[in-house]
Write a protein that holds these residues in place. Structure first.
Motif, mmCIF file in Angstrom:
data_model
loop_
_atom_site.group_PDB
_atom_site.id
_atom_site.type_symbol
_atom_site.label_atom_id
_atom_site.label_comp_id
_atom_site.label_asym_id
_atom_site.label_seq_id
_atom_site.Cartn_x
_atom_site.Cartn_y
_atom_site.Cartn_z
ATOM 1 N N THR A 296 23.384 -0.123 -9.633
ATOM 2 C CA THR A 296 22.989 1.256 -9.322
ATOM 3 C C THR A 296 21.487 1.296 -9.016
ATOM 4 O O THR A 296 21.049 1.938 -8.044
ATOM 5 N N ALA A 297 20.718 0.573 -9.830
ATOM 6 C CA ALA A 297 19.262 0.551 -9.604
ATOM 7 C C ALA A 297 18.937 -0.103 -8.260
ATOM 8 O O ALA A 297 18.006 0.319 -7.560
ATOM 9 N N MET A 298 19.705 -1.123 -7.876
ATOM 10 C CA MET A 298 19.478 -1.771 -6.570
ATOM 11 C C MET A 298 19.723 -0.775 -5.439
ATOM 12 O O MET A 298 18.973 -0.701 -4.463
ATOM 13 N N ALA A 299 20.787 0.025 -5.583
ATOM 14 C CA ALA A 299 21.098 1.024 -4.545
ATOM 15 C C ALA A 299 19.992 2.069 -4.474
ATOM 16 O O ALA A 299 19.582 2.516 -3.394
ATOM 17 N N ARG A 300 19.473 2.419 -5.659
ATOM 18 C CA ARG A 300 18.396 3.421 -5.692
ATOM 19 C C ARG A 300 17.148 2.872 -4.992
ATOM 20 O O ARG A 300 16.527 3.569 -4.193
ATOM 21 N N LEU A 301 16.817 1.618 -5.267
ATOM 22 C CA LEU A 301 15.627 1.026 -4.626
ATOM 23 C C LEU A 301 15.781 0.999 -3.110
ATOM 24 O O LEU A 301 14.840 1.290 -2.373
ATOM 25 N N CYS A 302 16.985 0.653 -2.639
ATOM 26 C CA CYS A 302 17.207 0.614 -1.175
ATOM 27 C C CYS A 302 17.068 2.020 -0.596
ATOM 28 O O CYS A 302 16.420 2.217 0.445
ATOM 29 N N SER A 303 17.675 2.998 -1.263
ATOM 30 C CA SER A 303 17.615 4.372 -0.761
ATOM 31 C C SER A 303 16.166 4.852 -0.718
ATOM 32 O O SER A 303 15.715 5.450 0.267
ATOM 33 N N GLU A 304 15.427 4.555 -1.802
ATOM 34 C CA GLU A 304 14.029 5.003 -1.858
ATOM 35 C C GLU A 304 13.193 4.335 -0.771
ATOM 36 O O GLU A 304 12.322 4.965 -0.169
ATOM 37 N N ALA A 305 13.482 3.052 -0.520
ATOM 38 C CA ALA A 305 12.707 2.335 0.504
ATOM 39 C C ALA A 305 12.968 2.952 1.880
ATOM 40 O O ALA A 305 12.033 3.177 2.656
ATOM 41 N N VAL A 306 14.229 3.250 2.170
ATOM 42 C CA VAL A 306 14.551 3.840 3.478
ATOM 43 C C VAL A 306 13.843 5.187 3.621
ATOM 44 O O VAL A 306 13.162 5.456 4.620
ATOM 45 N N LEU A 307 13.985 6.011 2.585
ATOM 46 C CA LEU A 307 13.373 7.347 2.655
ATOM 47 C C LEU A 307 11.856 7.243 2.793
ATOM 48 O O LEU A 307 11.243 7.932 3.613
ATOM 49 N N ALA A 308 11.251 6.347 2.011
ATOM 50 C CA ALA A 308 9.789 6.227 2.040
ATOM 51 C C ALA A 308 9.310 5.800 3.424
ATOM 52 O O ALA A 308 8.373 6.391 3.965
ATOM 53 N N VAL A 309 9.942 4.798 4.003
ATOM 54 C CA VAL A 309 9.482 4.336 5.325
ATOM 55 C C VAL A 309 9.677 5.449 6.361
ATOM 56 O O VAL A 309 8.781 5.727 7.163
ATOM 57 N N LEU A 310 10.819 6.119 6.305
ATOM 58 C CA LEU A 310 11.066 7.149 7.326
ATOM 59 C C LEU A 310 10.174 8.371 7.133
ATOM 60 O O LEU A 310 9.897 9.107 8.073
ATOM 61 N N GLN A 311 9.719 8.551 5.888
ATOM 62 C CA GLN A 311 8.829 9.703 5.644
ATOM 63 C C GLN A 311 7.364 9.278 5.575
ATOM 64 O O GLN A 311 6.515 10.012 5.069
ATOM 65 N N HIS A 312 7.070 8.064 5.997
ATOM 66 C CA HIS A 312 5.695 7.525 6.010
ATOM 67 C C HIS A 312 5.036 7.583 4.640
ATOM 68 O O HIS A 312 3.865 7.915 4.505
ATOM 69 N N LYS A 313 5.840 7.258 3.604
ATOM 70 C CA LYS A 313 5.261 7.224 2.244
ATOM 71 C C LYS A 313 5.153 5.775 1.786
ATOM 72 O O LYS A 313 5.682 4.868 2.421
ATOM 73 N N LYS A 314 4.527 5.595 0.608
ATOM 74 C CA LYS A 314 4.327 4.247 0.082
ATOM 75 C C LYS A 314 5.683 3.654 -0.343
ATOM 76 O O LYS A 314 6.497 4.329 -0.977
ATOM 77 N N VAL A 315 5.887 2.395 -0.001
ATOM 78 C CA VAL A 315 7.167 1.747 -0.336
ATOM 79 C C VAL A 315 6.930 0.705 -1.422
ATOM 80 O O VAL A 315 5.985 -0.075 -1.356
ATOM 81 N N ALA A 316 7.833 0.689 -2.413
ATOM 82 C CA ALA A 316 7.626 -0.201 -3.565
ATOM 83 C C ALA A 316 7.771 -1.690 -3.233
ATOM 84 O O ALA A 316 6.912 -2.480 -3.586
ATOM 85 N N HIS A 317 8.807 -2.094 -2.582
ATOM 86 C CA HIS A 317 9.054 -3.537 -2.449
ATOM 87 C C HIS A 317 9.217 -3.950 -0.994
ATOM 88 O O HIS A 317 10.303 -4.310 -0.549
ATOM 89 N N LEU A 318 8.125 -3.906 -0.265
ATOM 90 C CA LEU A 318 8.189 -4.319 1.140
ATOM 91 C C LEU A 318 7.846 -5.804 1.248
ATOM 92 O O LEU A 318 6.879 -6.268 0.656
ATOM 93 N N LEU A 319 8.648 -6.520 2.017
ATOM 94 C CA LEU A 319 8.398 -7.954 2.205
ATOM 95 C C LEU A 319 7.416 -8.201 3.341
ATOM 96 O O LEU A 319 6.848 -9.287 3.439
ATOM 97 N N ASN A 320 7.245 -7.230 4.213
ATOM 98 C CA ASN A 320 6.276 -7.367 5.325
ATOM 99 C C ASN A 320 5.464 -6.072 5.450
ATOM 100 O O ASN A 320 5.552 -5.369 6.452
ATOM 101 N N PRO A 321 4.641 -5.793 4.395
ATOM 102 C CA PRO A 321 3.911 -4.518 4.365
ATOM 103 C C PRO A 321 3.015 -4.314 5.576
ATOM 104 O O PRO A 321 2.720 -3.168 5.943
ATOM 105 N N GLU A 322 2.629 -5.410 6.248
ATOM 106 C CA GLU A 322 1.717 -5.281 7.396
ATOM 107 C C GLU A 322 2.309 -4.416 8.508
ATOM 108 O O GLU A 322 1.577 -3.815 9.282
ATOM 109 N N VAL A 323 3.640 -4.303 8.575
ATOM 110 C CA VAL A 323 4.220 -3.547 9.703
ATOM 111 C C VAL A 323 4.020 -2.036 9.578
ATOM 112 O O VAL A 323 4.201 -1.315 10.547
ATOM 113 N N ILE A 324 3.700 -1.562 8.371
ATOM 114 C CA ILE A 324 3.533 -0.103 8.261
ATOM 115 C C ILE A 324 2.101 0.286 7.885
ATOM 116 O O ILE A 324 1.881 1.326 7.279
ATOM 117 N N SER A 325 1.144 -0.548 8.244
ATOM 118 C CA SER A 325 -0.240 -0.258 7.843
ATOM 119 C C SER A 325 -0.753 0.974 8.594
ATOM 120 O O SER A 325 -0.331 1.295 9.675
#
Ligand code: DGY
Length: 325
Positions: A296-325
């Motif tokens: 459940t926590a894994m699903a939450r992290l994925c959902s939060e990451a999608v929402l954060a990137v689409l809303q231009h917010k900070k993302v917790a676990h990005l493997l390539n943070p340089e793409v959204i600088s």
């Protein structure tokens, strides 16, 4: 409206936030089986976000099929060997994974496999179920003590460290091998760095916790298995291809090592023929993170990451943070 595709059914509580987002159409494939490649390529077309699992290959073909709207691939796993990270970065697509939340579940499972193999659960269960058990015998199914034994951990990251803690609760001596020594782990626990050959020679249990990469593919093959003690047990809860599965089968058949506890396989869901029939092998179908809490926590992290990137917010676990600088 922006679209997000989820390739598998996930625990509902984990995707609630995503489903509630007012400006998104979320298409969850309500099935548990592998998505056929063609269906995957069709359904991601035009998506802004995709939640993938470890068997969904994310490569240039995937990126081309998704098209220019794609902003994030959130991988429902801590491992990301299914993803061509360089290709995603080149395409400006963020990639996230799900570390931390599955650390305890996976370390628990590695410990459980160590106990299950060393105490011969598989043979014991067969005997208890067989109807032919004739009672307690002094020499029946003698296993090996975990307490006092030496555990060699390959990959002293989050899960390796969590296993070391558990092992110390069982009074084990812990060695580890990593690309680099981990001084933080050494300062917090009584663990010692060893070069791989020396770790393999000294350990009674060897447990794998490194990511799968070109460098770790078949890290454990015939020569490494030969270095291990005849009484040793190997545990793999990381990725199957870190071990050469055919070489492992031969080492077990020739009694070069004592047993194996395997949660992952080289060509999942296929398993090298012959492995399943060995009494000294305990096998599970990739269940490392399979607790309701972790998944459940894994699903939450994925959902939060999608929402954060689409809303231009900070993302917790990005493997390539340089793409959204
Ligand atoms: C992972 O996260 O990489 C596991 O293999 C699945 O939880």
């Amino acid at each position: 409206m922006r679209r997000v595709f989820v390739t598998r059914r996930l625990p509902e509580a984990g995707v609630r936030g995503l489903l509630a987002a007012p400006d998104l159409v979320v298409d969850i494939r309500q099935r548990d089986d592998a998505i056929p490649r063609q269906e995957l390529l069709q359904r991601i077309e035009g998506c802004s976000g995709v939640i993938t699992i470890l068997s969904d290959r994310v490569d240039r073909e995937f990126l081309a099929a998704a098209g220019d709207h794609l902003r994030i691939v959130a991988n429902y796993a801590v491992g990301f060997d299914n993803i061509d990270l360089a290709a995603c970065s080149e395409a400006g697509v963020a990639v996230s994974n799900t570390p931390d939340v599955l650390t305890n579940a996976t370390a628990d499972l590695a410990m459980a496999l160590m106990l299950a193999v060393s105490r011969r659960f598989r043979e014991g269960q067969s005997l208890a179920e067989s109807g032919s058990w004739s009672g307690w015998e002094p020499m029946q199914l003698l296993g090996r003590d975990v307490s006092g034994a030496t555990l060699g951990i390959i990959g002293m990251g989050r899960i390796g460290t969590a296993l070391a803690k558990r092992a110390q609760g069982f009074a084990m001596n812990v060695l580890y091998h990593n690309r680099r020594p981990n001084p933080e782990a050494e300062s917090r626990m009584d663990v010692r760095f060893a070069e791989l050959p020396s770790l393999l020679e000294q350990s009674d249990f060897v447990s794998l916790h490194c990511p799968l990469s070109e460098a770790t593919h078949h890290l454990i093959g015939a020569p490494e298995l030969k270095r291990m003690k005849e009484s040793a047990v190997i545990i793999n809860t990381a990725r199957g291809a870190i071990i050469d599965e055919q070489a492992l089968l031969e080492a077990l058949l020739q009694k070069q090592i004592w047993g194996a506890g395997l949660d992952v396989f080289e060509r999942e869901p296929e398993i090298t023929q012959g492995l399943a029939h060995l009494p000294n092998v305990v096998m599970l179908p990739h269940l490392g993170s399979a607790t309701t809490e972790a998944r459940t926590a894994m699903a939450r992290l994925c959902s939060e990451a999608v929402l954060a990137v689409l809303q231009h917010k900070k993302v917790a676990h990005l493997l390539n943070p340089e793409v959204i600088s």
